[in-house]
Design a protein around this motif. Structure first.
Motif, mmCIF file in Angstrom:
data_model
loop_
_atom_site.group_PDB
_atom_site.id
_atom_site.type_symbol
_atom_site.label_atom_id
_atom_site.label_comp_id
_atom_site.label_asym_id
_atom_site.label_seq_id
_atom_site.Cartn_x
_atom_site.Cartn_y
_atom_site.Cartn_z
ATOM 1 N N THR A 52 0.852 -1.190 0.000
ATOM 2 C CA THR A 52 0.000 0.000 0.000
ATOM 3 C C THR A 52 0.885 1.236 0.000
ATOM 4 N N PRO A 53 0.391 2.324 -0.576
ATOM 5 C CA PRO A 53 1.201 3.537 -0.581
ATOM 6 C C PRO A 53 1.522 3.986 0.844
ATOM 7 N N THR A 54 2.692 4.528 1.016
ATOM 8 C CA THR A 54 3.105 5.049 2.304
ATOM 9 C C THR A 54 2.491 6.426 2.495
ATOM 10 N N LYS A 55 2.034 6.689 3.710
ATOM 11 C CA LYS A 55 1.519 8.021 4.031
ATOM 12 C C LYS A 55 2.705 8.881 4.419
ATOM 13 N N LEU A 56 2.968 9.879 3.598
ATOM 14 C CA LEU A 56 4.112 10.745 3.820
ATOM 15 C C LEU A 56 3.667 12.159 4.124
ATOM 16 N N GLY A 57 4.489 12.844 4.896
ATOM 17 C CA GLY A 57 4.286 14.258 5.147
ATOM 18 C C GLY A 57 5.420 15.025 4.504
ATOM 19 N N GLY A 101 -3.137 21.735 8.892
ATOM 20 C CA GLY A 101 -3.271 23.011 9.575
ATOM 21 C C GLY A 101 -2.032 23.398 10.359
ATOM 22 N N SER A 102 -1.141 22.440 10.581
ATOM 23 C CA SER A 102 0.086 22.703 11.340
ATOM 24 C C SER A 102 1.128 21.649 10.975
ATOM 25 N N ALA A 103 2.358 21.927 11.380
ATOM 26 C CA ALA A 103 3.426 20.950 11.157
ATOM 27 C C ALA A 103 3.141 19.682 11.950
ATOM 28 N N ALA A 104 2.640 19.835 13.170
ATOM 29 C CA ALA A 104 2.315 18.672 13.998
ATOM 30 C C ALA A 104 1.218 17.827 13.356
ATOM 31 N N GLU A 105 0.235 18.480 12.753
ATOM 32 C CA GLU A 105 -0.847 17.750 12.081
ATOM 33 C C GLU A 105 -0.311 16.969 10.871
ATOM 34 N N ALA A 106 0.626 17.565 10.141
ATOM 35 C CA ALA A 106 1.236 16.868 8.995
ATOM 36 C C ALA A 106 1.958 15.615 9.466
ATOM 37 N N CYS A 107 2.692 15.727 10.567
ATOM 38 C CA CYS A 107 3.425 14.575 11.105
ATOM 39 C C CYS A 107 2.478 13.513 11.649
ATOM 40 N N ALA A 108 1.436 13.939 12.337
ATOM 41 C CA ALA A 108 0.481 12.990 12.920
ATOM 42 C C ALA A 108 -0.213 12.169 11.837
ATOM 43 N N ALA A 109 -0.426 12.758 10.666
ATOM 44 C CA ALA A 109 -1.119 12.072 9.574
ATOM 45 C C ALA A 109 -0.181 11.207 8.734
ATOM 46 N N SER A 110 1.111 11.207 9.041
ATOM 47 C CA SER A 110 2.106 10.578 8.179
ATOM 48 C C SER A 110 2.933 9.536 8.916
ATOM 49 N N ASP A 111 3.396 8.539 8.148
ATOM 50 C CA ASP A 111 4.344 7.561 8.676
ATOM 51 C C ASP A 111 5.740 8.170 8.740
#
Length: 174
Positions: A52-57, A101-111
């Motif tokens: 499966t595709p990797t979730k990246l930020g 919405g934030s850098a933290a949100e990008a990281c939380a959504a990503s592997d």
């Protein structure tokens, strides 16, 4: 072996011989010497080989960040992006990325989150802003070109969250 997504995504490229060693090199070679090699697949391509595709930020949508992020999307990965100036992310959003919405949100959504910013101060500020979204099983790859002290400080901050850190600075511009 480490089975975390970060370790699987960041393993070394596969290498194959480019050509046979020259006669002078063959004479000096030991039985354990290997012929010259060249990379045949990038880290991005290897991650695309996963089921499966990797979730990246991706943090940083500047002159180098946008093309890098687009290449990750072209390889089939889901991408969540953030930039200090949200409008800079528009080309990525238009291509299918999700705007955080934030850098933290990008990281939380990503592997794994990649960071490409222009200065050591920006790299440190982004790491501090991203830290709340990091934790065990996450990876943070700083591809910004920063000094050793800044990189060590970012490494300590990221590892303090339980996430893994990879320093992978690029050189050049545009």
């Amino acid at each position: 072996p480490d089975s975390s997504m970060f370790a699987q995504t960041c393993r070394l490229p596969t290498a194959v011989p480019t050509r046979a060693p020259s006669k002078s090199l063959q004479r000096r070679s030991t039985p354990t010497s290997r012929p010259p090699v060249r990379s045949t697949r990038s880290v991005v391509t290897m991650a695309a080989d996963s089921p499966t595709p990797t979730k990246l930020g991706f943090i940083g949508a500047g002159i180098m960040g946008v093309p890098m992020a687009l290449n990750l999307m072209k390889a089939g990965h889901e991408l969540t992006v953030w930039n200090r100036t949200a409008a800079a992310c528009q080309p990525l959003v238009d291509a299918g990325a999700t705007l955080a919405g934030s850098a933290a949100e990008a990281c939380a959504a990503s592997d794994v989150t990649f960071v490409m910013v222009s200065t050591p101060e920006a790299a440190m500020a982004c790491a501090e802003a991203a830290a709340p979204g990091l934790g065990a099983g996450k990876g943070y790859v700083d591809v910004s070109t920063v000094d050793a002290g800044t990189s060590a400080a970012i490494s300590k901050l990221v590892k303090g969250t339980g996430a893994e850190f990879l320093e992978a600075p690029v050189s050049g511009s545009k």
